[in-house]
Enzyme design. Structure first.
Site, PDB file in Angstrom:
ATOM      1  N   ALA A 270     -14.899 112.350  47.329  1.00  0.00           N
ATOM      2  CA  ALA A 270     -13.467 112.048  47.176  1.00  0.00           C
ATOM      3  C   ALA A 270     -12.638 112.721  48.256  1.00  0.00           C
ATOM      4  CB  ALA A 270     -12.983 112.508  45.801  1.00  0.00           C
TER       5      ALA A 270
ATOM      6  N   ILE B 252      -0.350 120.544  39.505  1.00  0.00           N
ATOM      7  CA  ILE B 252       1.096 120.439  39.705  1.00  0.00           C
ATOM      8  C   ILE B 252       1.607 119.101  39.184  1.00  0.00           C
ATOM      9  CG2 ILE B 252       1.003 122.075  41.590  1.00  0.00           C
ATOM     10  CD1 ILE B 252       1.313 119.866  43.575  1.00  0.00           C
TER      11      ILE B 252
ATOM     12  N   SER C 117      -2.842 118.016  50.102  1.00  0.00           N
ATOM     13  CA  SER C 117      -3.728 117.096  49.364  1.00  0.00           C
ATOM     14  C   SER C 117      -5.176 117.577  49.386  1.00  0.00           C
ATOM     15  CB  SER C 117      -3.659 115.675  49.951  1.00  0.00           C
ATOM     16  OG  SER C 117      -2.345 115.195  49.914  1.00  0.00           O
TER      17      SER C 117
ATOM     18  N   GLY D  52      -8.253 113.476  49.187  1.00  0.00           N
ATOM     19  CA  GLY D  52      -7.007 113.694  48.450  1.00  0.00           C
ATOM     20  C   GLY D  52      -6.100 112.477  48.471  1.00  0.00           C
ATOM     21  N   VAL D  53      -5.213 112.423  47.467  1.00  0.00           N
ATOM     22  CA  VAL D  53      -4.274 111.288  47.410  1.00  0.00           C
ATOM     23  C   VAL D  53      -2.858 111.737  47.034  1.00  0.00           C
ATOM     24  CG1 VAL D  53      -4.664 110.640  44.985  1.00  0.00           C
ATOM     25  CG2 VAL D  53      -4.116 108.854  46.674  1.00  0.00           C
ATOM     26  N   GLY D  54      -2.612 113.041  47.043  1.00  0.00           N
ATOM     27  CA  GLY D  54      -1.294 113.523  46.613  1.00  0.00           C
ATOM     28  C   GLY D  54      -0.166 113.121  47.544  1.00  0.00           C
ATOM     29  N   GLU D  55      -0.365 113.348  48.832  1.00  0.00           N
ATOM     30  CA  GLU D  55       0.703 113.097  49.788  1.00  0.00           C
ATOM     31  C   GLU D  55       0.679 111.697  50.399  1.00  0.00           C
ATOM     32  OE1 GLU D  55      -0.716 116.802  51.289  1.00  0.00           O
ATOM     33  OE2 GLU D  55       1.298 117.406  51.816  1.00  0.00           O
TER      34      GLU D  55
END
Ligand code: FES
Ligand code: FES
Lengths: 180, 788
Positions: free
Chosen positions: B737, B509, B551, B739-742
């Site tokens: 790892a 996205i 995320s 997530g780091v999106g939000e």
């Protein structure tokens, strides 16, 4: 009672220069340049973001000046020169330095706003080969991007400008990493 | 999508186990297959490198095709007829005129779709409950014809009373009764009875307040926030006999496919959903929209492909992050330790029950800081507004606005450094589940961020009392899920020339999914990234994965990709072992070579091994295995901000952000930093400019365009943003790892509010922090409480 709507359905026919080549196209006269490019010429690199002149995703160059293609009728480009993202490549087919810089630095995230930024920046660099950060911000302030936060975009424009001036072809590592 | 009942079916198979996945703050138990563990990556060649995006060229040449760009022959355009009233009953509706209009091929009315709902919402309705709700749909040969014909659908409305204000709706005086039991429900996912708030409690707050040295009570409010994706929501649906193809601008093709199958009761095998390129989602495109179902139905009726893209105006009349009012009461010891937190939240969630899923924001308060006594109470209140959806960091982003300002206020009152107060309340265990964090690098984030920002030095700096441009600094923290989990499957196909296809259902996205998954695949196979071609987000050609929300994408699909690449590699090693005269387990691969681990000069090219494949290709499969039992998987971060406030105009300029995040291993520093910078810019909009306004007197949205809603432009975004990863090892999945999106959005707005307080000594309790609010607060010489 609504009156029966009568839309003129007869198409108009115009000739203009599109991305350096002669182009003829017939379309319904009410169509915007954005619609003509996307629907009648199948050049979907020019994006639809708002159709209200608010976002800049639809920016193209008409006679080398940035124009929001959603706000002008297709009819208005008769006899003129239109450049879209599909025509940004140089004459030898290689990518424009702005395109390479955007790709190198990841200035496109979802990429939906990118064509509009590229064309707006192209005109900026044609006018001003060494723009300051503020010049860049000013020039790009009509282009919205919801993903990147703009900084990578400025850096890409600066890198492209430097490369076009024949300086600093290397990307500074800190900029590439984005992470210090 | 994950749905509890479906996933609770036991398979009775020893190969499977139950595991917990945290999606947008809800913990879902799913059954998943156990997968063989892979050794931790110690040194990596490709993972961790700032490689350019694998699809960068497609995006800068205009070649990337988004849903809006797809055109197919004989395509019709569909446009909705929407209610102009916030609450009404349709007395009469007639499509005759519209059907007779030029170019029109079909009109659908509520009675045509009465038996269908999507995500708990009617597709079309005779009883609209908010302005803009869909009443009918018209399809015509051109968009203009469809728009014209939509105006010819004759609808007679009987206007009904409506309610826009959550407090009024909740009270006895509400002019509208949404349900006999009341106008509110417990906020958040799960089954809540109507008329009761959702409650979380631990310890004894009353005792906690008694044991406190000081108690602070404050109320914060947040505005709704709109995603403002540059590509609007939309669908193109095409039937070929009984086979349906849907192009959808979505965060999850499988979620869309499942929803279409559920709504229309057709087999999954008949539905292909394609969402390869999409112009931003931010939570709003997690599943199928109403326009998805409407386009599919209209295409069936008219026997023509139907494209239904919302206009920008319609987009702004649609989904959003709900507003909140947060009543905080916090008791502390003089040394800064939290003794008790009480929080009540009011979350207006529109007119339908499904909106209540997002009508909760207290979770962060229950877990961010050590506190033995916590009581939260959440009200999701029905109003005559559209239904909200997830938006980047749902819940925590609202809650951080209140909680992180409370922490700042406490630090100020106790005369402590805000970082010190946070550190004194650090906790290594998730206090809701009592599970230890698999890794928590928050203290490292404070340390690194403070150092890079020169926090102490900047805090000591004093403004010139006579000057009108005041500098201030602020900090805020965040916690989010982002541990990911099953189900996610990946397929890695090695071709006879040594080139590789990676197939994954995961959406990209704009986050860089395609790039990071290619890196993981290349790393595991030991080949350069340009050997990998990735195909994603197409239900016909790529395997199942959950949507890109919460995320979870990297930590869900990443491990599946590594497993698939490992499976393919092992098969290739079986072949190569013969040629190299060793056993398969004696082999390794790197830089495009397969070699004997103890004797690296004994080697062969990857493509030479591939050339020997008798079947001409081989396929590796990988599944996302379970999460480790009894561990909490969370991403953390701290953001430091410097602002300049003009005391003559009330304007706030964000000069600098330093963000330090703990998301485990960074697969690509480039895409990682991009996520953080983009998140901070979105958070700056949330703090300073974005506002979604609905006129309380008419129920009509009045800021339904980009110009009025005001997402940040290049002139509003922070001038400088520095991003750091603290690189704390994380072992809960095979790529290390999270997530780091939000996460980057959550701490931004309160960091700005705290910096504004530091600059001019007034606290702004409601976002956005407009010049007007600052000027009023400065004039009154006190903090601005809930300025509208
Ligand atoms: S589409 Fe033209 S400015 Fe937005
Ligand atoms: S990259 Fe997505 S809007 Fe700019």
């Amino acid at each position: 009672m609504a009156k029966k709507l009568k839309r003129k359905t007869q198409k108009v026919h115009i000739a203009f220069t599109l991305n350096g080549e002669p182009c003829e196209v017939a379309f319904a006269p009410h169509k915007t340049l954005l619609e003509v490019l996307r629907e009648d010429l199948n050049l979907t690199g020019t994006k639809h973001g708002c159709e209200l002149g608010e976002c800049g995703t639809c920016a193209v160059l008409v006679d080398r000046k940035p124009v929001l293609s959603c706000l002008v009728l297709g009819l208005t480009v008769e006899g003129r020169e239109v450049t879209t993202v599909e025509g940004m490549q140089l004459a030898d087919g290689s990518l424009h330095p702005l395109q390479t810089a955007f790709a190198d630095l990841g200035a496109a995230q979802c990429g939906y706003c990118t064509p509009g930024f590229l064309l707006t920046a192209k005109e900026l660099l044609e006018k001003n080969s060494k723009p300051t950060r503020d010049d860049i911000k000013e020039a790009l302030s009509g282009n919205l991007c919801r993903c990147t936060g703009y900084i990578k975009i400025y850096e890409a424009v600066e890198l492209a400008a430097a490369r076009m001036r024949g300086e600093a072809a290397e990307v500074p590592e800190e900029v590439v990493l984005g992470l210090k | 999508m994950v749905d509890d009942e479906k996933n609770q079916k036991p398979t009775g198979d020893q190969e499977y186990e139950d595991t917990v996945v945290n999606i947008e703050g809800r913990r879902v138990t799913v059954r998943t297959r156990k997968v063989p563990p892979l050794p931790d990556w110690t040194e990596t060649e490709i993972v961790g490198k700032a490689l350019p995006r694998v699809d960068g060229i497609d995006k800068i040449t205009g070649r990337a095709k988004y849903t809006y760009d797809i055109q197919v022959p004989y395509m019709l355009y569909a446009v909705a007829v929407r209610s102009p009233h916030p609450h009404a009953r349709v007395k009469n509706i007639s499509a005759d005129k519209a059907l007779a209009a030029p170019g029109v091929h079909g009109v659908m009315l509520p009675q045509d779709v009465a038996s269908y709902t999507t995500a708990g919402l009617p597709l079309l309705t005779l009883n609209p409950k908010y302005t803009g709700e869909e009443i009918a749909v018209v399809a015509a040969e051109t968009e203009l014809q469809a728009e014209d014909a939509a105006r010819l659908v004759k609808v007679e409305y009987e206007e009904l009373p409506f309610v826009m204000d959550a407090e009024l709706s909740k009270s006895d005086k509400s002019p509208v009764k949404f349900f006999p039991e009341g106008n509110f429900i417990g906020g958040g996912f799960g089954r809540h009875p109507i008329g009761k708030p959702s409650v979380y409690s631990r310890g004894d707050v009353e005792q906690g307040f008694k044991d406190s040295d000081q108690v602070f009570e404050e109320t914060f409010t947040t505005q709704p926030q709109q995603h403002s994706c540059m590509e609007v929501h939309g669908t193109l649906a095409q039937w070929d006999d009984d086979q349906l193809t849907v192009w959808e601008s979505t965060q999850g093709v499988y979620g869309v496919q499942e929803e279409i199958a559920r709504v229309f009761k057709i087999p999954l095998s008949s539905i292909r959903v394609i969402g390869t390129h999409m112009g931003g989602g931010f939570g709003s495109k997690g599943g199928a929209g109403k326009q998805t179902a409407l386009a599919v139905m209209m295409a069936k009726r008219t026997r023509r492909p139907v494209k239904m893209m919302l206009s920008r105006h319609e987009d702004y009349m649609g989904v959003y992050r709900p507003a909140s009012t947060q009543y905080f009461k916090i008791g502390v010891k003089n040394d800064g330790r939290l003794m008790a937190i009480q929080l009540k939240t009011i979350n207006p969630v529109g007119a339908y029950q499904s909106g209540a899923n997002w009508g909760s924001c207290a979770a962060m308060t229950t877990e961010m800081y050590a506190c033995p006594n916590v009581h939260t109470e959440e009200y999701a209140v029905f109003t005559n507004a559209p239904t909200p959806s997830a938006m980047r960091g749902p819940g925590n982003t609202q809650n951080a606005w209140g909680l992180e300002q409370m922490m700042d206020l406490i630090a100020y009152k106790l005369n402590l450094d805000p970082i010190e107060v946070r550190n004194r309340n650090d906790v290594k265990v998730d206090q809701v589940t009592n599970e230890p964090y698999a890794s928590k690098g928050l203290a490292e984030c404070y340390k690194m961020g403070a150092e890079k920002f020169s926090w102490e030095e900047k805090r000591r700096r004093r403004n010139d009392p006579a000057g009108t441009k005041k500098h201030g600094v602020g900090v805020a923290s965040q916690i989010w899920g982002g541990g990911g989990g099953p189900p996610a499957t990946a397929i890695v196909k090695i071709n006879q020339d040594g080139s590789v296809n990676l197939l994954t259902g995961a959406a990209d996205i704009g986050t860089g999914t395609r790039t990071v998954l290619s890196q993981i695949c290349a790393e595991e196979l030991g080949v350069p990234v340009n050997r990998i071609h990735v195909t994603n987000a197409d239900t016909e050609t790529t395997p199942y994965t959950l949507p890109s929300y919460g995320s979870i994408t990297l930590a869900s699909s990443g491990p599946a990709v590594r497993s698939a690449a490992n499976d393919a590699k092992k098969q290739l090693f079986d072949l190569a072992a013969g040629s190299l005269g060793v056993k398969p387990d004696e082999l390794s691969s790197k830089d495009g070579f397969i070699f004997v681990t103890r004797q690296p000069d004994k080697r062969m090219k990857f493509e030479s091994a591939a050339a020997g494949m008798p079947e001409r290709d081989l396929v590796g499969r990988g599944y996302r295995g379970p999460n480790p039992k009894g561990q909490a998987l969370n991403a953390f971060g701290a953001q430091f901000c410097e602002v300049e406030v003009d005391t003559q105009t009330g304007e706030v300029r964000v000069l600098k952000f330093v963000a330090a995040h703990d998301s485990g291993r960074v697969i690509n520093p480039h895409t990682f930093a991009s996520q953080v910078k983009g998140g901070i810019t979105m958070g700056t909009g949330y703090a300073l400019s974005e506002r979604r306004l609905i006129d309380g007197n008419t129920g009509i949205p009045v800021a339904a365009s980009m110009l009025e809603y005001r997402p940040p432009t290049s002139l509003d975004a922070p001038i400088d943003i520095e991003v750091y990863s603290v690189d704390v090892p994380y072992k809960a999945n095979n790529i290390g790892a999270k997530g780091v999106g939000e996460p980057p959005l959550i701490a931004t707005a309160p960091a700005i509010a705290n910096a504004v307080f530091n600059a001019v000594g007034v606290r702004i309790y409601s976002n956005p922090i407009t010049p007007e609010k600052i000027m009023l607060a400065l004039r009154d010489g006190k903090t601005a409480k809930q300025t509208a």
